[in-house]
Design a protein around this motif. Structure first.
Motif, PDB file in Angstrom:
ATOM      1  N   ASP A 147       0.835  -1.209   0.000  1.00  0.00           N
ATOM      2  CA  ASP A 147       0.000   0.000   0.000  1.00  0.00           C
ATOM      3  C   ASP A 147       0.864   1.251   0.000  1.00  0.00           C
ATOM      4  OD1 ASP A 147      -2.319  -1.455   0.079  1.00  0.00           O
ATOM      5  OD2 ASP A 147      -2.698  -1.142   2.212  1.00  0.00           O
ATOM      6  N   THR A 148       0.395   2.305  -0.663  1.00  0.00           N
ATOM      7  CA  THR A 148       1.041   3.611  -0.600  1.00  0.00           C
ATOM      8  C   THR A 148       0.394   4.372   0.536  1.00  0.00           C
ATOM      9  OG1 THR A 148       1.397   3.559  -2.974  1.00  0.00           O
ATOM     10  CG2 THR A 148       1.619   5.690  -1.891  1.00  0.00           C
ATOM     11  N   ILE A 149       1.227   4.889   1.449  1.00  0.00           N
ATOM     12  CA  ILE A 149       0.694   5.562   2.636  1.00  0.00           C
ATOM     13  C   ILE A 149       1.369   6.923   2.832  1.00  0.00           C
ATOM     14  CG2 ILE A 149       0.086   3.426   3.845  1.00  0.00           C
ATOM     15  CD1 ILE A 149       3.064   5.290   5.075  1.00  0.00           C
ATOM     16  N   GLN A 150       0.753   7.723   3.713  1.00  0.00           N
ATOM     17  CA  GLN A 150       1.345   8.980   4.152  1.00  0.00           C
ATOM     18  C   GLN A 150       1.429   8.935   5.668  1.00  0.00           C
ATOM     19  OE1 GLN A 150      -0.841  12.566   3.156  1.00  0.00           O
ATOM     20  NE2 GLN A 150       1.000  13.798   3.363  1.00  0.00           N
ATOM     21  N   VAL A 151       2.575   9.369   6.220  1.00  0.00           N
ATOM     22  CA  VAL A 151       2.766   9.393   7.666  1.00  0.00           C
ATOM     23  C   VAL A 151       2.042  10.614   8.206  1.00  0.00           C
ATOM     24  CG1 VAL A 151       4.477   9.464   9.528  1.00  0.00           C
ATOM     25  CG2 VAL A 151       4.994   8.248   7.419  1.00  0.00           C
ATOM     26  N   ILE A 152       1.204  10.431   9.249  1.00  0.00           N
ATOM     27  CA  ILE A 152       0.388  11.538   9.757  1.00  0.00           C
ATOM     28  C   ILE A 152       0.857  12.063  11.103  1.00  0.00           C
ATOM     29  CG2 ILE A 152      -1.667  10.921   8.455  1.00  0.00           C
ATOM     30  CD1 ILE A 152      -2.752   9.605  11.037  1.00  0.00           C
ATOM     31  N   SER A 153       1.862  11.413  11.737  1.00  0.00           N
ATOM     32  CA  SER A 153       2.396  11.939  12.986  1.00  0.00           C
ATOM     33  C   SER A 153       3.810  11.438  13.210  1.00  0.00           C
ATOM     34  CB  SER A 153       1.513  11.541  14.171  1.00  0.00           C
ATOM     35  OG  SER A 153       1.614  10.162  14.395  1.00  0.00           O
ATOM     36  N   GLY A 154       4.551  12.149  14.039  1.00  0.00           N
ATOM     37  CA  GLY A 154       5.928  11.776  14.338  1.00  0.00           C
ATOM     38  C   GLY A 154       6.924  12.636  13.585  1.00  0.00           C
ATOM     39  N   THR A 155       8.192  12.263  13.665  1.00  0.00           N
ATOM     40  CA  THR A 155       9.248  13.067  13.053  1.00  0.00           C
ATOM     41  C   THR A 155       9.198  13.036  11.527  1.00  0.00           C
ATOM     42  OG1 THR A 155      10.750  11.187  13.210  1.00  0.00           O
ATOM     43  CG2 THR A 155      10.860  12.802  14.981  1.00  0.00           C
ATOM     44  N   ASP A 156       8.649  11.986  10.956  1.00  0.00           N
ATOM     45  CA  ASP A 156       8.559  11.854   9.502  1.00  0.00           C
ATOM     46  C   ASP A 156       7.192  12.254   8.960  1.00  0.00           C
ATOM     47  OD1 ASP A 156      11.193  10.881   9.024  1.00  0.00           O
ATOM     48  OD2 ASP A 156      10.588   8.948   9.850  1.00  0.00           O
ATOM     49  N   LYS A 157       6.472  13.092   9.695  1.00  0.00           N
ATOM     50  CA  LYS A 157       5.118  13.509   9.310  1.00  0.00           C
ATOM     51  C   LYS A 157       5.117  14.112   7.906  1.00  0.00           C
ATOM     52  CE  LYS A 157       1.315  16.432  10.803  1.00  0.00           C
ATOM     53  NZ  LYS A 157       0.781  17.263  11.882  1.00  0.00           N
ATOM     54  N   GLY A 158       4.167  13.663   7.077  1.00  0.00           N
ATOM     55  CA  GLY A 158       4.023  14.179   5.727  1.00  0.00           C
ATOM     56  C   GLY A 158       4.714  13.344   4.660  1.00  0.00           C
ATOM     57  N   LYS A 159       5.617  12.452   5.064  1.00  0.00           N
ATOM     58  CA  LYS A 159       6.331  11.631   4.082  1.00  0.00           C
ATOM     59  C   LYS A 159       5.397  10.579   3.476  1.00  0.00           C
ATOM     60  CE  LYS A 159      11.095  11.974   5.638  1.00  0.00           C
ATOM     61  NZ  LYS A 159      12.276  11.228   6.073  1.00  0.00           N
ATOM     62  N   ILE A 160       5.640  10.295   2.198  1.00  0.00           N
ATOM     63  CA  ILE A 160       4.831   9.324   1.465  1.00  0.00           C
ATOM     64  C   ILE A 160       5.736   8.174   1.057  1.00  0.00           C
ATOM     65  CG2 ILE A 160       3.457   8.960  -0.618  1.00  0.00           C
ATOM     66  CD1 ILE A 160       2.899  12.077  -0.405  1.00  0.00           C
ATOM     67  N   GLY A 161       5.264   6.952   1.243  1.00  0.00           N
ATOM     68  CA  GLY A 161       6.068   5.790   0.874  1.00  0.00           C
ATOM     69  C   GLY A 161       5.223   4.542   0.738  1.00  0.00           C
ATOM     70  N   GLU A 162       5.889   3.459   0.347  1.00  0.00           N
ATOM     71  CA  GLU A 162       5.207   2.180   0.166  1.00  0.00           C
ATOM     72  C   GLU A 162       5.565   1.248   1.314  1.00  0.00           C
ATOM     73  OE1 GLU A 162       5.360  -1.514  -2.935  1.00  0.00           O
ATOM     74  OE2 GLU A 162       5.531   0.502  -3.780  1.00  0.00           O
ATOM     75  N   ILE A 163       4.592   0.478   1.768  1.00  0.00           N
ATOM     76  CA  ILE A 163       4.820  -0.463   2.861  1.00  0.00           C
ATOM     77  C   ILE A 163       5.624  -1.648   2.340  1.00  0.00           C
ATOM     78  CG2 ILE A 163       3.735  -2.051   4.493  1.00  0.00           C
ATOM     79  CD1 ILE A 163       1.505  -0.046   4.822  1.00  0.00           C
ATOM     80  N   ILE A 164       6.787  -1.877   2.972  1.00  0.00           N
ATOM     81  CA  ILE A 164       7.659  -2.992   2.610  1.00  0.00           C
ATOM     82  C   ILE A 164       7.208  -4.252   3.339  1.00  0.00           C
ATOM     83  CG2 ILE A 164      10.024  -3.875   2.680  1.00  0.00           C
ATOM     84  CD1 ILE A 164      10.939  -0.945   2.865  1.00  0.00           C
ATOM     85  N   ARG A 165       6.854  -4.073   4.619  1.00  0.00           N
ATOM     86  CA  ARG A 165       6.506  -5.223   5.463  1.00  0.00           C
ATOM     87  C   ARG A 165       5.493  -4.795   6.513  1.00  0.00           C
ATOM     88  NH1 ARG A 165      10.253  -7.612   9.885  1.00  0.00           N
ATOM     89  NH2 ARG A 165       9.003  -9.369  10.566  1.00  0.00           N
ATOM     90  N   ALA A 166       4.508  -5.641   6.764  1.00  0.00           N
ATOM     91  CA  ALA A 166       3.518  -5.405   7.812  1.00  0.00           C
ATOM     92  C   ALA A 166       3.751  -6.410   8.934  1.00  0.00           C
ATOM     93  CB  ALA A 166       2.110  -5.558   7.262  1.00  0.00           C
ATOM     94  N   ILE A 167       3.693  -5.940  10.187  1.00  0.00           N
ATOM     95  CA  ILE A 167       3.886  -6.800  11.354  1.00  0.00           C
ATOM     96  C   ILE A 167       2.602  -6.757  12.182  1.00  0.00           C
ATOM     97  CG2 ILE A 167       5.395  -7.321  13.315  1.00  0.00           C
ATOM     98  CD1 ILE A 167       7.414  -5.324  11.914  1.00  0.00           C
ATOM     99  N   PRO A 168       1.632  -7.650  11.896  1.00  0.00           N
ATOM    100  CA  PRO A 168       0.340  -7.583  12.574  1.00  0.00           C
ATOM    101  C   PRO A 168       0.389  -7.902  14.072  1.00  0.00           C
ATOM    102  CG  PRO A 168       0.315  -9.250  10.837  1.00  0.00           C
ATOM    103  CD  PRO A 168       1.677  -8.664  10.867  1.00  0.00           C
TER     104      PRO A 168
END
Length: 114
Positions: A18-39
């Motif tokens: 999935d392509t996501i955008q970070v909404i909080s933290g030091t990397d707020k606003g960055k857009i990237g693709e999920i490499i791995r999900a850890i449920p």
């Protein structure tokens, strides 16, 4: 005797790829693709987000040490799905297609992800 807590598999709103955008933290606003999900911990690893450096000692004599960079996991609640067509981050809703499949849909744009 103390019982060991078993990690529950949490239902996450994002998946690998999935392509996501970070909404909080030091990397707020960055857009990237999920490499791995850890449920188990409800965390995701995103390309180019939360990059850490690690100094690795030399393993054998004569070998030089090195500095390795890697993406550390962030919590899935700190990311939002991102539509590249509309260039907007959005929450998701679950809906059914005409053939009865359950799919994820962006609330702002109505775009179907799955």
């Amino acid at each position: 005797m103390a019982k060991t807590k078993q990690a529950q598999k949490a239902k996450m709103h994002v998946k690998k790829g999935d392509t996501i955008q970070v909404i909080s933290g030091t990397d707020k606003g960055k857009i990237g693709e999920i490499i791995r999900a850890i449920p188990q911990t409800s965390q995701v690893i995103v390309q180019g987000v939360n990059v850490k450096t690690k100094h690795v000692k030399p393993q054998q004599e004569g070998e030089s040490g090195q500095i390795v960079t890697f993406e550390a996991p962030i919590h899935s609640s700190n990311v939002m799905l991102y539509s590249q067509k509309e260039e907007v981050a959005s929450r998701i809703s679950y809906t059914f297609t005409d053939d009865g499949r359950k799919v994820r849909m962006l609330k702002k744009t109505g775009e179907i992800i799955d």
